[in-house]
Motif scaffolding. Structure first.
Motif, PDB file in Angstrom:
ATOM      1  N   VAL A  90       0.805  -1.217   0.000  1.00 44.38           N
ATOM      2  CA  VAL A  90       0.000   0.000   0.000  1.00 44.38           C
ATOM      3  C   VAL A  90       0.841   1.270   0.000  1.00 44.38           C
ATOM      4  O   VAL A  90       0.665   2.140  -0.851  1.00 44.38           O
ATOM      5  N   ALA A  91       1.746   1.418   0.950  1.00 40.24           N
ATOM      6  CA  ALA A  91       2.508   2.661   1.087  1.00 40.24           C
ATOM      7  C   ALA A  91       3.328   2.968  -0.160  1.00 40.24           C
ATOM      8  O   ALA A  91       3.477   4.124  -0.541  1.00 40.24           O
ATOM      9  N   GLU A  92       3.828   1.931  -0.792  1.00 38.22           N
ATOM     10  CA  GLU A  92       4.667   2.106  -1.986  1.00 38.22           C
ATOM     11  C   GLU A  92       3.834   2.183  -3.265  1.00 38.22           C
ATOM     12  O   GLU A  92       4.390   2.438  -4.320  1.00 38.22           O
ATOM     13  N   ARG A  93       2.551   1.900  -3.156  1.00 38.21           N
ATOM     14  CA  ARG A  93       1.679   1.825  -4.339  1.00 38.21           C
ATOM     15  C   ARG A  93       2.336   0.948  -5.399  1.00 38.21           C
ATOM     16  O   ARG A  93       2.529   1.332  -6.532  1.00 38.21           O
ATOM     17  N   ARG A  94       2.642  -0.273  -4.962  1.00 32.60           N
ATOM     18  CA  ARG A  94       3.385  -1.222  -5.790  1.00 32.60           C
ATOM     19  C   ARG A  94       2.691  -2.579  -5.734  1.00 32.60           C
ATOM     20  O   ARG A  94       2.255  -3.021  -4.682  1.00 32.60           O
ATOM     21  N   VAL A  95       2.592  -3.230  -6.907  1.00 34.57           N
ATOM     22  CA  VAL A  95       1.995  -4.557  -7.007  1.00 34.57           C
ATOM     23  C   VAL A  95       3.053  -5.514  -7.528  1.00 34.57           C
ATOM     24  O   VAL A  95       3.730  -5.230  -8.517  1.00 34.57           O
ATOM     25  N   GLU A  96       3.191  -6.662  -6.848  1.00 34.80           N
ATOM     26  CA  GLU A  96       4.064  -7.734  -7.317  1.00 34.80           C
ATOM     27  C   GLU A  96       3.184  -8.870  -7.821  1.00 34.80           C
ATOM     28  O   GLU A  96       2.240  -9.280  -7.134  1.00 34.80           O
ATOM     29  N   LEU A 130       6.578  -9.907 -12.194  1.00 36.23           N
ATOM     30  CA  LEU A 130       6.303  -8.557 -12.672  1.00 36.23           C
ATOM     31  C   LEU A 130       6.080  -7.661 -11.471  1.00 36.23           C
ATOM     32  O   LEU A 130       5.432  -8.051 -10.507  1.00 36.23           O
ATOM     33  N   GLU A 131       6.610  -6.479 -11.573  1.00 39.12           N
ATOM     34  CA  GLU A 131       6.431  -5.484 -10.518  1.00 39.12           C
ATOM     35  C   GLU A 131       5.899  -4.221 -11.190  1.00 39.12           C
ATOM     36  O   GLU A 131       6.452  -3.772 -12.194  1.00 39.12           O
ATOM     37  N   TYR A 132       4.805  -3.681 -10.644  1.00 39.10           N
ATOM     38  CA  TYR A 132       4.178  -2.514 -11.248  1.00 39.10           C
ATOM     39  C   TYR A 132       4.062  -1.415 -10.216  1.00 39.10           C
ATOM     40  O   TYR A 132       3.505  -1.620  -9.141  1.00 39.10           O
ATOM     41  N   PHE A 133       4.621  -0.247 -10.529  1.00 39.23           N
ATOM     42  CA  PHE A 133       4.552   0.926  -9.665  1.00 39.23           C
ATOM     43  C   PHE A 133       3.437   1.820 -10.196  1.00 39.23           C
ATOM     44  O   PHE A 133       3.557   2.389 -11.279  1.00 39.23           O
ATOM     45  N   LEU A 134       2.360   1.919  -9.442  1.00 39.81           N
ATOM     46  CA  LEU A 134       1.152   2.589  -9.912  1.00 39.81           C
ATOM     47  C   LEU A 134       1.356   4.063 -10.221  1.00 39.81           C
ATOM     48  O   LEU A 134       0.907   4.539 -11.255  1.00 39.81           O
TER      49      LEU A 134
END
Length: 175
Positions: free
Chosen positions: A118-124, A143-147
């Protein structure tokens, strides 16, 4: 989204406030998503309020506004203030989807493990990972996605995955 049987809804009703404090956050959301009700459907819930964890299992579906998270098992972790810190979904095809903003295309992701920080707004997205944003697609082991930055990082190998899964992508031309 499927509606739970009335008995399940009655059992989950006392947990509504706890779930809302765990999941409600503007971090991965359209402006109205944070105020939207949180709907959770699962076969089982193990809630440890003192540890700040909730583990849902059995065809789990969580929805709040435009955000949807599904998996065979979903673990939600929160901090001492009750704010969501991480959500981890596991399953043959765990799934996350989100409308980041009204002007952005829907972001959809799959993997055997989906972790939202949540804090990083990041999805793995881990193992048989797949990410779709508009017409663009990305596949790989990890895959890593930075929103916020709309950055994708993809790898053909990931810790704990035996089979190499080559990175593939399709990018649509801009109009």
């Amino acid at each position: 989204m499927m509606r739970p049987p009335s008995g399940l809804l009655t059992k989950l009703a006392p947990l509504g406030l706890a779930i809302a404090t765990v999941v409600t956050t503007p971090a991965l959301a359209l402006e109205g998503d944070a105020e939207a009700p949180v709907e959770v459907v699962a076969d089982q819930l193990d809630l440890d309020d003192s540890a700040g964890t909730a583990v849902y299992s059995g065809d789990v579906e969580i929805q709040q506004g435009s955000m949807q998270l599904t998996g065979d098992r979903v673990e939600i972790q929160r901090n001492a203030e009750g704010q969501l810190t991480r959500a981890t979904a596991n399953g043959e095809r765990a799934y996350i989807e989100q409308q980041p903003s009204p002007d952005d295309p829907l972001v959809r992701g799959w993997g055997r493990t989906v972790i939202y920080h949540v804090a990083e707004r990041r999805v793995e997205l881990i193992d048989r990972a797949e990410l779709h944003q508009g017409g663009d697609t990305f596949d790989g082991a990890y895959l890593e996605y930075f929103l916020d930055r709309r950055v994708v990082q993809a790898r053909s190998e990931s810790e704990g995955i035996e089979d190499r899964q080559r990175v593939r992508m399709t990018l649509q031309p801009e109009n």
